[in-house]
Design a protein around this motif. Structure first.
Motif, short mmCIF file in Angstrom:
data_model
loop_
_atom_site.label_atom_id
_atom_site.label_comp_id
_atom_site.label_asym_id
_atom_site.label_seq_id
_atom_site.Cartn_x
_atom_site.Cartn_y
_atom_site.Cartn_z
N GLY A 196 0.82 -1.10 -0.04
CA GLY A 196 0.01 -0.07 -0.15
C GLY A 196 0.98 1.42 0.05
O GLY A 196 0.25 2.35 -0.36
N VAL A 197 2.21 1.11 0.58
CA VAL A 197 3.05 2.32 0.67
C VAL A 197 4.43 1.62 0.01
O VAL A 197 4.79 0.79 0.43
N VAL A 198 5.09 2.71 -0.74
CA VAL A 198 6.46 2.24 -1.08
C VAL A 198 7.24 3.61 -0.90
O VAL A 198 6.70 4.87 -1.45
N GLY A 199 8.54 3.43 -0.64
CA GLY A 199 9.31 4.61 -0.46
C GLY A 199 10.64 4.21 -1.31
O GLY A 199 10.94 3.10 -1.46
N PRO A 200 11.42 5.39 -1.32
CA PRO A 200 12.78 5.14 -2.27
C PRO A 200 13.77 5.31 -1.12
O PRO A 200 13.59 5.59 -0.12
N GLN A 201 15.13 4.85 -1.86
CA GLN A 201 16.39 5.15 -0.98
C GLN A 201 16.39 6.67 -0.65
O GLN A 201 16.15 7.33 -1.55
N LEU A 202 16.69 7.10 0.46
CA LEU A 202 16.82 8.63 0.56
C LEU A 202 18.40 8.80 0.92
O LEU A 202 19.03 8.01 1.48
#
Length: 291
Positions: A116-122
């Motif tokens: 439902g949620v995906v984030g990137p490398q920061l």
């Protein structure tokens, strides 16, 4: 060659951050692919933010709040009134996405229907790795947040501890499932918002990302970060420094709100006691030691 258009609505909230927001928009439109919609919602900066940004990017949807609604409140207004696409990418105004970040996040969530949620490398401006999310509060990790003695431990051990904010680390090619994804750059299914509701606007700033991931998780959705083209995040761009006393105090206040909303019994009481009794000393130590 025309760029591929991705069915994503990007939301950028601003409050007296027009110069970094200009760079954020520049990175979006310089990308290898483009989002279908970009929304900038200004929290009554009073410095001509929207007029300034519109001169450079007239194709953006601009929204002016008459009061400062905070992060969650402004995102909610944008989602409720303006979002047109099935995916919502909430970006901090102090971010600059990579050339391929948008397409990589979209392709991952499209091919993983359980996410439902995906984030990137920061990464920080110097390109060093930044924490990308973490785990829900526990009596242990609240103490470790207040006094981050884990910084004295070897990295291999640090990475095994379920900290509120995990230690910066390379993301595995298969992705990394966490309790929550950092709100600086979280791509969320609109269907998830439709199912569990919008962000809790009693969080003025911080922990609104943790809260929405918890509610989505309870509804069966996973939160994952992937080894994407990195997104640069200044971290605390609305404040003078990362260790600004107001920023640190806001974090503790929001953590307390989160605990009151989602915990009961001895865990609730012990974590709130930690914040109340140890919080002031923690703020002082972090300001002095920059940790």
């Amino acid at each position: 060659m025309d760029k591929k258009i991705i069915p994503v609505s990007i939301i950028i909230g601003t409050y007296k951050t027009k110069d970094v927001a200009l760079k954020a928009l520049g990175a979006i439109f310089a990308g290898a692919s483009l989002p279908k919609q970009v929304i900038v919602i200004d929290n009554n900066s009073g410095d001509g933010t929207i007029e300034f940004l519109r001169n450079f990017f007239p194709q953006v949807t601009y929204v002016q709040n008459v009061t400062n609604l905070g992060c969650a409140g402004s995102n909610n207004r944008a989602i409720r009134e303006f979002v047109t696409e099935p995916y919502v990418w909430i970006l901090g105004s102090d971010t600059e996405i990579g050339a391929h970040s948008l397409e990589q996040l979209y392709e991952y969530i499209e091919s993983h229907p359980e996410v439902g949620v995906v984030g990137p490398q920061l990464v920080y401006p110097n390109r060093s790795l930044q924490s990308v999310g973490g785990y829900f509060p526990t009596p242990l990790n609240v103490f470790l947040y207040l006094f981050p003695i884990t910084k004295l431990l070897p990295i291999a051990i640090r990475r095994k501890i379920k900290q509120i904010g995990i230690s910066p680390q390379p993301i595995p090619e298969s992705g990394l499932e966490l309790d929550y994804v950092t709100g600086a750059a979280m791509l969320i299914r609109k269907k998830g918002f439709d199912q569990v509701g919008l962000m809790a606007d009693d969080f003025y700033m911080y922990f609104e990302d943790t809260d929405i991931c918890l509610r989505l998780g309870r509804a069966g959705w996973k939160s994952v970060v992937i080894n994407s083209d990195p997104v640069m995040h200044i971290y605390g761009g609305s404040f003078k420094t990362r260790y600004d006393k107001r920023r640190l105090k806001l974090t503790l206040d929001s953590m307390a709100i989160f605990i009151k909303k989602h915990y009961s019994g001895w865990k609730r009481h012990s974590m709130l006691a930690e914040i109340r009794l140890l919080g002031p000393l923690s703020l002082l130590v972090k300001q002095l030691k920059n940790i």
